[in-house]
Design a protein around this motif. Sequence first.
Motif, PDB file in Angstrom:
ATOM      1  N   UNK A  22     -34.644 -17.902 -46.394  1.00  0.00           N
ATOM      2  CA  UNK A  22     -34.202 -16.606 -46.465  1.00  0.00           C
ATOM      3  C   UNK A  22     -32.853 -16.304 -46.874  1.00  0.00           C
ATOM      4  N   UNK A  23     -32.204 -15.442 -47.243  1.00  0.00           N
ATOM      5  CA  UNK A  23     -30.853 -14.954 -47.648  1.00  0.00           C
ATOM      6  C   UNK A  23     -29.947 -15.103 -46.332  1.00  0.00           C
ATOM      7  N   UNK A  24     -30.304 -14.554 -45.338  1.00  0.00           N
ATOM      8  CA  UNK A  24     -29.753 -14.699 -44.021  1.00  0.00           C
ATOM      9  C   UNK A  24     -30.520 -14.672 -42.798  1.00  0.00           C
ATOM     10  N   UNK A  25     -29.939 -15.302 -41.679  1.00  0.00           N
ATOM     11  CA  UNK A  25     -30.471 -15.248 -40.539  1.00  0.00           C
ATOM     12  C   UNK A  25     -29.686 -14.387 -39.603  1.00  0.00           C
ATOM     13  N   UNK A  26     -30.224 -13.524 -38.925  1.00  0.00           N
ATOM     14  CA  UNK A  26     -29.637 -12.782 -38.037  1.00  0.00           C
ATOM     15  C   UNK A  26     -30.017 -12.898 -36.624  1.00  0.00           C
ATOM     16  N   UNK A  27     -28.678 -13.230 -35.553  1.00  0.00           N
ATOM     17  CA  UNK A  27     -28.961 -13.202 -34.293  1.00  0.00           C
ATOM     18  C   UNK A  27     -28.283 -11.915 -33.734  1.00  0.00           C
ATOM     19  N   UNK A  39     -27.006 -22.471 -48.211  1.00  0.00           N
ATOM     20  CA  UNK A  39     -26.479 -21.306 -48.979  1.00  0.00           C
ATOM     21  C   UNK A  39     -27.100 -20.160 -48.290  1.00  0.00           C
ATOM     22  N   UNK A  40     -27.717 -20.198 -46.895  1.00  0.00           N
ATOM     23  CA  UNK A  40     -28.074 -19.056 -46.100  1.00  0.00           C
ATOM     24  C   UNK A  40     -27.146 -18.566 -45.172  1.00  0.00           C
ATOM     25  N   UNK A  41     -26.663 -17.334 -45.261  1.00  0.00           N
ATOM     26  CA  UNK A  41     -25.814 -16.388 -44.566  1.00  0.00           C
ATOM     27  C   UNK A  41     -26.173 -16.377 -43.153  1.00  0.00           C
ATOM     28  N   UNK A  42     -25.396 -16.484 -41.956  1.00  0.00           N
ATOM     29  CA  UNK A  42     -25.692 -16.391 -40.641  1.00  0.00           C
ATOM     30  C   UNK A  42     -24.841 -15.175 -40.075  1.00  0.00           C
ATOM     31  N   UNK A  43     -25.581 -14.220 -39.396  1.00  0.00           N
ATOM     32  CA  UNK A  43     -25.013 -13.196 -38.924  1.00  0.00           C
ATOM     33  C   UNK A  43     -24.986 -13.124 -37.200  1.00  0.00           C
ATOM     34  N   UNK A  73     -20.012 -24.112 -35.720  1.00  0.00           N
ATOM     35  CA  UNK A  73     -20.878 -23.467 -36.521  1.00  0.00           C
ATOM     36  C   UNK A  73     -20.517 -22.146 -36.671  1.00  0.00           C
ATOM     37  N   UNK A  74     -20.196 -21.521 -35.409  1.00  0.00           N
ATOM     38  CA  UNK A  74     -20.056 -19.825 -35.358  1.00  0.00           C
ATOM     39  C   UNK A  74     -18.603 -19.378 -36.107  1.00  0.00           C
ATOM     40  N   UNK A 130     -22.140 -16.884 -45.885  1.00  0.00           N
ATOM     41  CA  UNK A 130     -21.038 -16.151 -45.293  1.00  0.00           C
ATOM     42  C   UNK A 130     -21.477 -16.456 -43.645  1.00  0.00           C
ATOM     43  N   UNK A 131     -20.701 -16.571 -42.596  1.00  0.00           N
ATOM     44  CA  UNK A 131     -21.087 -16.611 -41.299  1.00  0.00           C
ATOM     45  C   UNK A 131     -20.055 -15.730 -40.662  1.00  0.00           C
ATOM     46  N   UNK A 132     -20.789 -14.628 -40.034  1.00  0.00           N
ATOM     47  CA  UNK A 132     -20.026 -13.543 -39.232  1.00  0.00           C
ATOM     48  C   UNK A 132     -20.098 -13.856 -37.820  1.00  0.00           C
ATOM     49  N   UNK A 133     -19.180 -13.744 -37.102  1.00  0.00           N
ATOM     50  CA  UNK A 133     -19.369 -13.721 -35.528  1.00  0.00           C
ATOM     51  C   UNK A 133     -18.702 -12.400 -34.924  1.00  0.00           C
ATOM     52  N   UNK A 134     -19.342 -11.420 -34.369  1.00  0.00           N
ATOM     53  CA  UNK A 134     -19.043 -10.185 -33.880  1.00  0.00           C
ATOM     54  C   UNK A 134     -18.002 -10.437 -32.936  1.00  0.00           C
ATOM     55  N   UNK A 135     -18.370 -11.568 -31.899  1.00  0.00           N
ATOM     56  CA  UNK A 135     -17.586 -11.893 -30.796  1.00  0.00           C
ATOM     57  C   UNK A 135     -17.263 -10.768 -29.770  1.00  0.00           C
ATOM     58  N   UNK A 136     -18.456 -10.112 -29.487  1.00  0.00           N
ATOM     59  CA  UNK A 136     -18.523  -9.308 -28.479  1.00  0.00           C
ATOM     60  C   UNK A 136     -20.108  -8.719 -28.202  1.00  0.00           C
ATOM     61  N   UNK A 137     -20.535  -8.634 -26.898  1.00  0.00           N
ATOM     62  CA  UNK A 137     -21.856  -8.189 -26.561  1.00  0.00           C
ATOM     63  C   UNK A 137     -22.082  -6.844 -26.999  1.00  0.00           C
ATOM     64  N   UNK A 138     -20.674  -6.018 -27.001  1.00  0.00           N
ATOM     65  CA  UNK A 138     -20.762  -4.630 -27.310  1.00  0.00           C
ATOM     66  C   UNK A 138     -21.005  -3.964 -28.556  1.00  0.00           C
TER      67      UNK A 138
END
Length: 357
Positions: free
Chosen positions: A133-138, A160-164, A216-217, A304-312
């Motif tokens: 996949x192009x991206x994996x979303x958690x 090359x798979x991005x992580x969100x 990782x994150x 790309x690896x994105x980490x929102x950093x909040x449960x909100x």
Amino acid sequence: MRTGPDWISGQYLALLSTASGHHHWVPFVVRGPARTAGALVVIPTSTYQAYNQWPLDGHTGASLYYGHAGTSRRSTAHRSRAVSHDRPYAENGLPHLAADEIGFVQWAEAQGHDLTYATSEDLHAGRIDPGRHRAVIFPGHDEYWSARMRTAVVAARNSGTSLVFLGANNCYWRIRYGVDDHDERLVRCDKVDKPHNGVVPPTPKWRKTGSPEQHLIGSQYVSVVDGRAPLVVRASGHWFWAGTGVRDGDSIPDVVWGEADQRMPGVGGPRAVEQVQLADSPFQRRGTAQRQHTQLYRARSGAWVFAAGSLGWTRALHDPAIADPRVDRATRNLLHRVLGEVPAGTDQPVTSSAARR
């Protein structure tokens, strides 16, 4: 219940009802292993079960957090060291914080994104390949990871798979399935950090194994958040914030909630060709000042690896009480970028790391 070939991959809720009027939800996921969608959404079922204290009768129920010693008072001393997927979820059947995953799915599918779904156990057992996949979303609180889960996700990123990561406190506890990592119905986590005879036990925090989650994150869990705090914007000129109208120092109310991540000094991080801090937000925990960070990095593979950093964060997408158009637009910018889609009002697709493979 049996699913047929006409069922599409997704997160589902079945509602069981009795003649006496009792209702109980049964959540389940239909995966699509043969289909290469733009994004794979991983529903955190290992974390759901870790928090599940069924039957929550005040005497016998146990989770990986609390248990009972024959009395109505629960305690951490009597928590379980393993919990089974053969149990229903307590109370009304909706797992801990499941509303965040459900809300994200409703939001994302309304955007028209090409999505397929899987569970923590599907990722662990190899029934799905995140690298397709192009991206994996958690989408939410994904705290309990096995070594196989992490290995598969790291390999996908490196190809090359991005992580969100749209929540916080991800990949915090290392788990095993059963005794030998093969019985995926049994989630095991002893939560013992101290080495025995110099050997690190199999189920401590990931950061105690020499592989902190920040590697990782890009950030890692720092603290529970007292109440709610605003998200404070940084790097407002970055493409992530395009079209939101924000400037550095602007506050987006109530996004920092529940638990928060931080890019911790001295921990190290992933090898990245680009790294940016998108938010740096002060908050309080029992009178102590803490900071939340929203992070983005680009791996050497182009992922790309994105980490929102909040449960909100996810709640700011779907919950009418705190939904914010700036978080909505920024998250759409991110998904367009990692999925290589054409954003509304433009003529060219956003460059996707996986599209170059």
